[in-house]
Design a protein around this motif. Sequence first.
Motif, short mmCIF file in Angstrom:
data_model
loop_
_atom_site.label_atom_id
_atom_site.label_comp_id
_atom_site.label_asym_id
_atom_site.label_seq_id
_atom_site.Cartn_x
_atom_site.Cartn_y
_atom_site.Cartn_z
N CYS A 73 -16.30 32.00 -14.70
CA CYS A 73 -15.04 32.17 -15.44
C CYS A 73 -13.98 31.22 -14.89
CB CYS A 73 -14.58 33.62 -15.35
SG CYS A 73 -13.05 33.96 -16.22
N LEU A 74 -13.92 31.10 -13.59
CA LEU A 74 -12.95 30.21 -12.97
C LEU A 74 -13.24 28.75 -13.33
CD1 LEU A 74 -10.49 29.85 -11.22
CD2 LEU A 74 -11.96 29.97 -9.21
N ARG A 75 -14.49 28.37 -13.40
CA ARG A 75 -14.84 27.00 -13.79
C ARG A 75 -14.35 26.72 -15.21
NH1 ARG A 75 -20.55 25.16 -13.09
NH2 ARG A 75 -19.52 23.16 -13.20
N TYR A 76 -14.50 27.68 -16.11
CA TYR A 76 -14.01 27.54 -17.48
C TYR A 76 -12.48 27.43 -17.47
CZ TYR A 76 -12.61 28.82 -22.17
OH TYR A 76 -12.01 28.85 -23.38
N PHE A 77 -11.82 28.27 -16.69
CA PHE A 77 -10.37 28.27 -16.56
C PHE A 77 -9.88 26.91 -16.05
CE2 PHE A 77 -6.53 29.89 -14.08
CZ PHE A 77 -5.72 30.02 -15.20
N LEU A 78 -10.59 26.35 -15.07
CA LEU A 78 -10.22 25.05 -14.50
C LEU A 78 -10.27 23.94 -15.54
CD1 LEU A 78 -12.12 25.29 -11.12
CD2 LEU A 78 -9.64 25.13 -11.38
N SER A 79 -11.18 24.06 -16.50
CA SER A 79 -11.29 23.01 -17.51
C SER A 79 -10.33 23.23 -18.67
CB SER A 79 -12.72 22.93 -18.04
OG SER A 79 -13.03 24.07 -18.82
N SER A 80 -9.67 24.39 -18.74
CA SER A 80 -8.86 24.72 -19.90
C SER A 80 -7.37 24.90 -19.63
CB SER A 80 -9.39 26.03 -20.52
OG SER A 80 -10.74 25.90 -20.85
N ALA A 81 -7.00 25.27 -18.44
CA ALA A 81 -5.60 25.57 -18.14
C ALA A 81 -4.95 24.43 -17.37
CB ALA A 81 -5.51 26.86 -17.32
N PRO A 82 -3.65 24.28 -17.50
CA PRO A 82 -2.93 23.24 -16.74
C PRO A 82 -2.98 23.53 -15.23
CG PRO A 82 -1.58 24.08 -18.53
CD PRO A 82 -2.76 24.98 -18.43
N CYS A 83 -3.01 22.48 -14.45
CA CYS A 83 -3.15 22.61 -12.99
C CYS A 83 -2.03 23.42 -12.35
CB CYS A 83 -3.27 21.24 -12.34
SG CYS A 83 -1.86 20.15 -12.59
N TRP A 84 -0.80 23.32 -12.88
CA TRP A 84 0.31 24.05 -12.24
C TRP A 84 0.16 25.56 -12.40
CZ3 TRP A 84 1.02 21.10 -16.62
CH2 TRP A 84 1.37 21.78 -17.78
N ILE A 85 -0.57 25.99 -13.42
CA ILE A 85 -0.84 27.43 -13.57
C ILE A 85 -1.94 27.84 -12.60
CG2 ILE A 85 -1.78 29.19 -15.12
CD1 ILE A 85 -0.37 27.71 -17.42
N ILE A 86 -2.99 27.07 -12.55
CA ILE A 86 -4.13 27.40 -11.69
C ILE A 86 -3.71 27.46 -10.23
CG2 ILE A 86 -6.37 26.60 -10.85
CD1 ILE A 86 -6.71 25.35 -13.71
N PHE A 87 -2.96 26.47 -9.79
CA PHE A 87 -2.60 26.40 -8.37
C PHE A 87 -1.23 26.97 -8.06
CE2 PHE A 87 -5.84 23.06 -8.83
CZ PHE A 87 -6.78 23.63 -7.99
N ASP A 88 -0.63 27.66 -9.03
CA ASP A 88 0.66 28.32 -8.82
C ASP A 88 1.67 27.36 -8.18
OD1 ASP A 88 2.43 30.47 -8.97
OD2 ASP A 88 1.87 31.23 -7.00
N CYS A 89 1.81 26.20 -8.80
CA CYS A 89 2.62 25.11 -8.26
C CYS A 89 4.10 25.49 -8.19
CB CYS A 89 2.44 23.86 -9.12
SG CYS A 89 3.33 22.43 -8.50
N LYS A 90 4.69 25.28 -7.04
CA LYS A 90 6.11 25.57 -6.83
C LYS A 90 6.99 24.37 -7.19
CE LYS A 90 4.93 29.50 -5.00
NZ LYS A 90 4.35 30.41 -5.93
N GLU A 91 6.37 23.20 -7.39
CA GLU A 91 7.12 21.97 -7.68
C GLU A 91 6.77 21.41 -9.05
OE1 GLU A 91 6.23 19.37 -4.45
OE2 GLU A 91 6.77 20.85 -2.96
N LYS A 92 6.36 22.26 -9.96
CA LYS A 92 5.86 21.77 -11.25
C LYS A 92 6.88 20.98 -12.05
CE LYS A 92 6.62 26.22 -13.42
NZ LYS A 92 5.96 27.45 -13.80
N GLU A 93 8.17 21.34 -11.95
CA GLU A 93 9.18 20.62 -12.73
C GLU A 93 9.32 19.16 -12.32
OE1 GLU A 93 9.78 23.70 -11.46
OE2 GLU A 93 9.83 24.85 -13.31
N THR A 94 8.93 18.82 -11.10
CA THR A 94 9.03 17.44 -10.64
C THR A 94 7.71 16.68 -10.77
OG1 THR A 94 8.51 18.03 -8.36
CG2 THR A 94 10.85 18.04 -8.99
N CYS A 95 6.69 17.35 -11.24
CA CYS A 95 5.36 16.75 -11.35
C CYS A 95 5.18 16.10 -12.71
CB CYS A 95 4.30 17.83 -11.14
SG CYS A 95 2.61 17.23 -11.33
N PRO A 96 4.62 14.89 -12.75
CA PRO A 96 4.39 14.24 -14.05
C PRO A 96 3.38 15.00 -14.92
CG PRO A 96 3.42 12.96 -12.28
CD PRO A 96 4.21 14.04 -11.63
N CYS A 97 2.54 15.82 -14.32
CA CYS A 97 1.55 16.59 -15.08
C CYS A 97 2.23 17.67 -15.93
CB CYS A 97 0.55 17.25 -14.15
SG CYS A 97 -0.37 16.07 -13.16
#
Length: 141
Positions: A73-97
Amino acid sequence: MALDGKTDATYLINEVSQRVVLSQKRIREYEKGGLIRPVREAKTNNRRYTEADIRQIQRIKTLIHKHGFTVSCLRYFLSSAPCWIIFDCKEKETCPCYSTPHTPCYEVIKKADAYGGLKDCNRCPIYLNRNQRKMALLDKK
């Protein structure tokens, strides 16, 4: 210890196991499942983990053990969701992704001259699972 002459510290699996409070066997299962890819020492083939690898392992552990994901399930999630959601990014607003959510992060980072986050995309779980069949999350097909 740096493997390539750089000052980035790397750690053996027993050190990582203690830091993330997981068995070495479980960490190897994450690797076998395509969720992590540690660097291998040239002479001994020992796994060496960076701080980025350790953060990935901690997030994977959280997703599996606290949120109930299975490895597949996690492998499917990794291919479908944005990285900032998966890795709970605290700096997403400054990331080009973040500003290009429909383009895979490894493509954005390559174009953005290796943004200061996960620079080594070929070892990132999202990149490792890029060939998973993609479909919209929660699609009923």
